[in-house]
Structure formats: C-alpha cells, structure tokens
Design a protein around this motif. Structure first.
Motif, PDB file in Angstrom:
ATOM      1  N   ILE A   1       0.819  -1.215   0.000  1.00 53.65           N
ATOM      2  CA  ILE A   1       0.000   0.000   0.000  1.00 53.65           C
ATOM      3  C   ILE A   1       0.852   1.263   0.000  1.00 53.65           C
ATOM      4  O   ILE A   1       0.516   2.259  -0.650  1.00 53.65           O
ATOM      5  CB  ILE A   1      -0.941  -0.011   1.230  1.00 53.65           C
ATOM      6  CG1 ILE A   1      -1.911  -1.199   1.142  1.00 53.65           C
ATOM      7  CG2 ILE A   1      -1.723   1.300   1.314  1.00 53.65           C
ATOM      8  CD1 ILE A   1      -2.769  -1.373   2.372  1.00 53.65           C
ATOM      9  N   LYS A   2       1.963   1.230   0.710  1.00 54.18           N
ATOM     10  CA  LYS A   2       2.808   2.426   0.822  1.00 54.18           C
ATOM     11  C   LYS A   2       3.825   2.533  -0.313  1.00 54.18           C
ATOM     12  O   LYS A   2       4.693   3.419  -0.297  1.00 54.18           O
ATOM     13  CB  LYS A   2       3.531   2.427   2.167  1.00 54.18           C
ATOM     14  CG  LYS A   2       2.579   2.553   3.344  1.00 54.18           C
ATOM     15  CD  LYS A   2       3.337   2.634   4.660  1.00 54.18           C
ATOM     16  CE  LYS A   2       2.382   2.806   5.823  1.00 54.18           C
ATOM     17  NZ  LYS A   2       3.100   2.898   7.125  1.00 54.18           N
ATOM     18  N   LYS A   3       3.712   1.646  -1.303  1.00 53.59           N
ATOM     19  CA  LYS A   3       4.582   1.691  -2.483  1.00 53.59           C
ATOM     20  C   LYS A   3       6.064   1.654  -2.123  1.00 53.59           C
ATOM     21  O   LYS A   3       6.873   2.444  -2.625  1.00 53.59           O
ATOM     22  CB  LYS A   3       4.275   2.943  -3.322  1.00 53.59           C
ATOM     23  CG  LYS A   3       2.813   3.085  -3.725  1.00 53.59           C
ATOM     24  CD  LYS A   3       2.367   1.939  -4.616  1.00 53.59           C
ATOM     25  CE  LYS A   3       0.928   2.116  -5.062  1.00 53.59           C
ATOM     26  NZ  LYS A   3       0.430   0.963  -5.852  1.00 53.59           N
ATOM     27  N   GLN A   4       6.399   0.738  -1.246  1.00 53.28           N
ATOM     28  CA  GLN A   4       7.800   0.568  -0.889  1.00 53.28           C
ATOM     29  C   GLN A   4       8.578   0.015  -2.092  1.00 53.28           C
ATOM     30  O   GLN A   4       8.032  -0.741  -2.891  1.00 53.28           O
ATOM     31  CB  GLN A   4       7.933  -0.409   0.286  1.00 53.28           C
ATOM     32  CG  GLN A   4       7.274   0.047   1.572  1.00 53.28           C
ATOM     33  CD  GLN A   4       8.060   1.138   2.266  1.00 53.28           C
ATOM     34  OE1 GLN A   4       9.169   1.479   1.857  1.00 53.28           O
ATOM     35  NE2 GLN A   4       7.493   1.690   3.320  1.00 53.28           N
ATOM     36  N   PRO A   5       9.845   0.381  -2.224  1.00 50.46           N
ATOM     37  CA  PRO A   5      10.641  -0.150  -3.339  1.00 50.46           C
ATOM     38  C   PRO A   5      10.888  -1.643  -3.158  1.00 50.46           C
ATOM     39  O   PRO A   5      11.187  -2.113  -2.061  1.00 50.46           O
ATOM     40  CB  PRO A   5      11.953   0.646  -3.252  1.00 50.46           C
ATOM     41  CG  PRO A   5      12.001   1.154  -1.852  1.00 50.46           C
ATOM     42  CD  PRO A   5      10.592   1.358  -1.410  1.00 50.46           C
ATOM     43  N   ILE A   6      10.760  -2.382  -4.263  1.00 50.43           N
ATOM     44  CA  ILE A   6      10.926  -3.838  -4.243  1.00 50.43           C
ATOM     45  C   ILE A   6      11.806  -4.241  -5.411  1.00 50.43           C
ATOM     46  O   ILE A   6      11.631  -3.769  -6.532  1.00 50.43           O
ATOM     47  CB  ILE A   6       9.565  -4.552  -4.364  1.00 50.43           C
ATOM     48  CG1 ILE A   6       8.660  -4.181  -3.186  1.00 50.43           C
ATOM     49  CG2 ILE A   6       9.753  -6.067  -4.419  1.00 50.43           C
ATOM     50  CD1 ILE A   6       7.247  -4.704  -3.331  1.00 50.43           C
ATOM     51  N   LYS A   7      12.712  -5.143  -5.148  1.00 50.02           N
ATOM     52  CA  LYS A   7      13.534  -5.727  -6.201  1.00 50.02           C
ATOM     53  C   LYS A   7      13.343  -7.233  -6.192  1.00 50.02           C
ATOM     54  O   LYS A   7      13.420  -7.861  -5.141  1.00 50.02           O
ATOM     55  CB  LYS A   7      15.015  -5.388  -5.998  1.00 50.02           C
ATOM     56  CG  LYS A   7      15.913  -5.974  -7.082  1.00 50.02           C
ATOM     57  CD  LYS A   7      17.373  -5.627  -6.867  1.00 50.02           C
ATOM     58  CE  LYS A   7      18.247  -6.257  -7.942  1.00 50.02           C
ATOM     59  NZ  LYS A   7      19.687  -5.948  -7.744  1.00 50.02           N
ATOM     60  N   ILE A   8      13.084  -7.818  -7.362  1.00 57.14           N
ATOM     61  CA  ILE A   8      12.931  -9.269  -7.490  1.00 57.14           C
ATOM     62  C   ILE A   8      14.134  -9.827  -8.234  1.00 57.14           C
ATOM     63  O   ILE A   8      14.512  -9.320  -9.290  1.00 57.14           O
ATOM     64  CB  ILE A   8      11.646  -9.635  -8.253  1.00 57.14           C
ATOM     65  CG1 ILE A   8      10.412  -9.142  -7.499  1.00 57.14           C
ATOM     66  CG2 ILE A   8      11.555 -11.150  -8.456  1.00 57.14           C
ATOM     67  CD1 ILE A   8       9.102  -9.452  -8.204  1.00 57.14           C
TER      68      ILE A   8
END
Length: 201
Positions: free
Chosen positions: A147-154
């Motif tokens: 919801i808070k649009k945290q940065p994510i790396k896959i």
C-alpha cells in the motif's frame, strides 16, 4: 529492509507420475544473515552426515538434519506464507500453459504478503527468457500488498548461492509432505505461518 525467499515443491504436470499437489512457500525475514547462519552451522555440526551436495534441499537431507534446521528456525523472527494447489482444480486457472499457471499461482502467494519496508525478493530460478521473467515480475508485484509503495527488487536466483532459498525449499518440502503424503511432522514445526489452499471454491 526485508528479505523474502520463495521456492516450490511438487510439479504442474499431468502425467501419471506427477504430484497431486503443487506448493509454493515464502519466508520473510529482516535479517537474512540469520538464515545463512542456521544453514551453515547445521552443515558444520552434521558434516559427516551431509550428502555430497553443497546445497540444502528438503528431499535430499537426512531426517535428523531437517529436524535440526527447523528447530533452529524457531529461534529467529520470521513469517512464512504458503499456497497449496490441488491440481484437480487446474481447469480453474487455464491450465493449458504450465508457465502461465505457475505465474498465476505465484500471484496468489503474493496476495498473502504484506510489504511495509523496502524489500528484496529472491525466487528460485525456473525461467530463462527475459520476457518470461518480466511477465512474472509484473504480475507478482501487482498482487503484493504494498500500500505504501515501498521499493521492491525481485531476483530470480540459483538456490546454490542463497541460503534463504534453501530454507524456502525446506519449508515448501515440509508443506508438500503434509498434503501429498499425509505427514504433518515437519510443517507442524514451522511457526508464524499462513497456509492457504487456492482455487478450492
């Protein structure tokens, strides 16, 4: 920072020898080094009983090593998210393409995971084409609770190089034993878990 490691057990095949269930599991931690320490220390303690492989995998470990690793896991903070798919329900997800079915099932796992800080996600590598990786990543990211649009790396990674993926393998294997072989011993040792049977209704 959070770290999530994802692996699966079973298969999506339709042959007579194929599994009845397909399982996908994720373990989420804030300190990835604690997972590495569990695997490394257990390997040292039981070196003479380990198989020749340098990788910890649920299907290859002696019984006492699996128990010891799961006992050590109780001593750290973690969350586990698991989806279980009975392949009798394969018609519900357009099962003609196993690669797409895999992505769809992974997206159901993503729905269980809450993201509250920047996160690295590692998934045991099963895709080689960049287009397939991009399609998976897009679907998975769109289904995470972020919801808070945290940065994510896959990162699609070789489990040989990440102890967290080896732990995810053991967790998915433990779940698979519960459903496929009616053996709950290993799954019962895993705390802080959410297990969801998908496409049951």
């Amino acid at each position: 920072m959070s770290y999530i490691y994802i692996d699966e057990s079973g298969d999506l095949g339709t042959k007579k020898a194929s599994s009845k269930y397909f399982v996908m599991a994720a373990i989420k931690v804030e300190d990835s080094k604690k997972l590495e320490k569990i695997i490394k220390k257990t390997r040292r303690d039981f070196k003479k009983k380990m198989l020749t492989s340098n990788e910890v995998k649920g299907g290859n470990l002696p019984y006492e090593l699996k128990i010891k690793i799961l006992e050590k896991l109780k001593n750290i903070d973690y969350e586990v998210f698991i989806i279980v798919f009975d392949k009798e329900n394969r018609f519900k997800i357009g099962y003609g393409d196993n690669k797409k079915a895999y992505d769809i099932l992974a997206s159901r796992l993503a729905k269980l995971i809450n993201i509250d800080k920047p996160t690295f996600i590692f998934i045991d590598k099963s895709k080689n084409k960049q287009e397939e990786i991009d399609n998976f990543n897009e679907l998975f990211l769109n289904n995470l609770n972020n919801i808070k649009k945290q940065p994510i790396k896959i990162e699609h990674a070789d489990s040989m190089h990440y102890k967290g993926l080896q732990m995810a393998d053991l967790i998915s294997w433990s779940t698979f034993q519960n459903f496929e072989n009616d053996n709950p011993e290993f799954l019962d040792m895993i705390k802080n878990k959410v297990v969801k049977l998908v496409y049951e209704n």
